[in-house]
Structures are given as C-alpha cells and as structure tokens.
Write an enzyme that holds these catalytic residues in place. Structure first.
Site, short mmCIF file in Angstrom:
data_model
loop_
_atom_site.label_atom_id
_atom_site.label_comp_id
_atom_site.label_asym_id
_atom_site.label_seq_id
_atom_site.Cartn_x
_atom_site.Cartn_y
_atom_site.Cartn_z
CG ASN A 12 0.67 1.86 4.80
OD1 ASN A 12 -0.40 1.28 4.64
ND2 ASN A 12 0.95 3.01 4.19
CE LYS A 14 2.38 2.24 1.00
NZ LYS A 14 3.23 2.97 0.07
CG HIS A 96 0.21 7.24 2.99
ND1 HIS A 96 0.47 7.28 1.64
CD2 HIS A 96 1.19 6.48 3.55
CE1 HIS A 96 1.56 6.56 1.40
NE2 HIS A 96 2.02 6.07 2.53
CD GLU A 98 0.68 5.16 -1.35
OE1 GLU A 98 -0.15 4.51 -0.70
OE2 GLU A 98 1.86 4.78 -1.51
CD GLU A 166 5.37 7.35 4.86
OE1 GLU A 166 5.84 6.21 4.94
OE2 GLU A 166 4.23 7.59 4.42
N GLY A 172 7.91 3.74 -2.16
CA GLY A 172 7.66 2.72 -3.18
C GLY A 172 8.60 2.80 -4.37
CB SER A 212 12.55 2.93 -0.28
OG SER A 212 11.73 3.15 -1.41
P1 PGA Z 1 7.40 1.94 1.02
O1 PGA Z 1 6.11 2.74 1.53
O2 PGA Z 1 8.10 1.42 2.24
O3 PGA Z 1 6.87 0.85 0.14
O4 PGA Z 1 8.24 2.92 0.30
C1 PGA Z 1 6.15 3.51 2.69
C2 PGA Z 1 4.81 4.15 2.94
O5 PGA Z 1 4.18 4.62 1.99
O6 PGA Z 1 4.34 4.22 4.09
#
Ligand code: PGA
Length: 254
Positions: A12, A14, A96, A98, A166, A172, A212
């Site tokens: 992803n 983003k 997601h 976010e 997740e 992140g 992560s």
């Molecule tokens: P990250 O993000 O690997 O940077 O923690 C994962 C995601 O949000 O899909």
C-alpha cells in the site's frame, strides 16, 4: 497459511510518490524475485495507476486504495469501480483505518463500498482493526465484530475478498503486533467467518496482517498458522524490503 489460497502480499503506497520515484520503484520491482505461487499486489495513488498498470511486470497485480460507493456519475472527485476496471485493475483496498478515522468512514459505508465493488466485478482487500484504546479497554472483539458485520451483512459471496487485519496502533508506528498477537486475532476472524458466514468461507478466505511489517519481522509472522499474507505500507516503498516480505512464506516452508 490457514486458507486454501495463495500467500498474498499487497504493498500500500498510500499518498506517496512522484513520477520519478514511482518509475524507479516499478523498475526495481520488475527485477525482484518471488515464488510464482505468491499473489503480489501493489497499490499506488490514483494518479500513478495508469503508469504502473502499463509498466509493471505481469507477475504483479495492481490495486487502487479506495473507490466510490456507487456507479460512475455526478460525484465530484470520486473514482468509481468502472474507472478502475476500465484501466484493467481488479483490486481495491477498502476500509483502511486511515480512511475510517480521518474521513469518518463507518462500518456501514465500508460495507456498502465493498458490496458495490464486488457487484461491479472487483476484488476487495477489506481492512479491519482496533485502536490501542479499544484493545486496552477490552473493546477489541466488539470493534472487530462491528467491522466484519458491516461487510458480512451486505455481501453474499466472499470469493473475491481478502480480509486485512491491521491493528491501528501498529500502522506506521514501527510497533508491530507480536506473531502471537496477530495469530490470536487471525484465528478469531477465521472462527467468526465460520460461525457467522460459512465454514467453507472461513477455510478459503485469506486473512492478511498489516502494521509495521518489514523485511526483518515478516518470516516469523508468516510462520503463524492463520497469517495468509501481509498488507505492507512503509516497507513496500523499498523494493528490496518488499521482495523479502514477498518471500517470507517460502522461507517458512523451506
Ligand atoms: P505500515 O502500514 O506497514 O507502514 O505500518 C500498513 C498499512 O497501513 O497498510
């Protein structure tokens, strides 16, 4: 691997990338190696989708990071499943965290978007996960139930759905769930699908972990019974790290 499908790794990207960085990443990905029985997906921004579709090796599948809840039409700024299909895409990431938190996407809205995308012929990476506060206050399973029900109440066929667990506190932050924490929730989701949908769906649905994931921790996570792959954010922007993650399951099997 707890499901009957291929190991599944999605990157992803983003809201990252420029024409230059995307072209460099695609070039590097095209020379990366991973087993042919791993499904590898990359999800660039909408803006970079046409370039990636045209230039990435056919071993990769390309995904959008979101789509509109209905058909194309007078919805300023939205991209509908028809547009994605027209580009030759099959996959879309929905729900997601976010978007759930920053854009206030509800369980119902994510379920409606999932149903719409599937009905129009797309495949969906459906994201769920709890915040740290929800986990620590004992609300985790209620939250996951609500997110899963939002989808399950609106779709009949799970064949084209991958569930991404997740935990929000791991996204992140560099604070990855331990393999045991991931396994515990993945097993819960698999049982939920067996009890609330169908045992057949539970056995066939890929449940992937995100938060992560990197080249150092992916093999140990992949060794857990119900971890069928990964949704990778930050580490998917580095071709070498992403390639290691795509090989995580082969490392377990070896
Ligand atoms: P990250 O993000 O690997 O940077 O923690 C994962 C995601 O949000 O899909």
């Amino acid at each position: 691997m707890g499901s009957s499908g291929n190991f599944f790794v999605a990157g992803n990207w983003k809201s990252n990338g420029t024409k230059e960085s995307v072209s460099k990443l695609v070039k590097e990905l095209n020379s990366s190696k991973f087993p042919s029985d791993v499904d590898v997906i990359v999800a660039p921004t909408f803006v970079h989708l046409p370039y990636v579709v045209d230039n990435i090796d056919s071993r990769y599948q390309v995904s959008a990071q979101n789509c509109w809840v209905g058909k194309a039409g007078a919805y300023t700024g939205e991209v509908a499943p028809e547009h994605l299909l027209d580009l030759g895409l099959q996959w879309v990431i929905l729900g997601h965290s976010e978007r759930r938190s920053l854009l206030k996407e509800s369980n119902e809205f994510v379920g409606d978007k999932t149903a719409n995308a599937l009905a129009q012929g797309m495949k969906v990476i459906a994201c769920i996960g709890e915040t740290l506060e929800q986990r620590e206050s004992g609300q985790m399973y209620n939250v996951l139930d609500g997110q899963l029900s939002g989808i399950a109440d609106r779709i009949a066929d799970w064949e084209n759905v991958v569930v991404a667990y997740e935990p929000v506190w791991a996204i992140g932050t560099g604070k990855v769930a331990t393999p045991d924490q991931a396994q515990e929730v993945h097993a819960y989701i698999r049982k939920w699908l067996a009890d609330k949908v169908l045992p057949k769906v539970s056995g066939a649905t890929r449940i992937i972990y995100g938060g992560s994931v990197n080249d150092k921790n992916s093999a140990e996570l992949a060794g857990k019974e119900d971890v069928d792959g990964f949704l990778v954010g930050g580490a998917s922007l580095q071709a070498a790290s992403f390639a290691t993650i795509c090989n995580a399951n082969a490392k377990v099997a070896a």
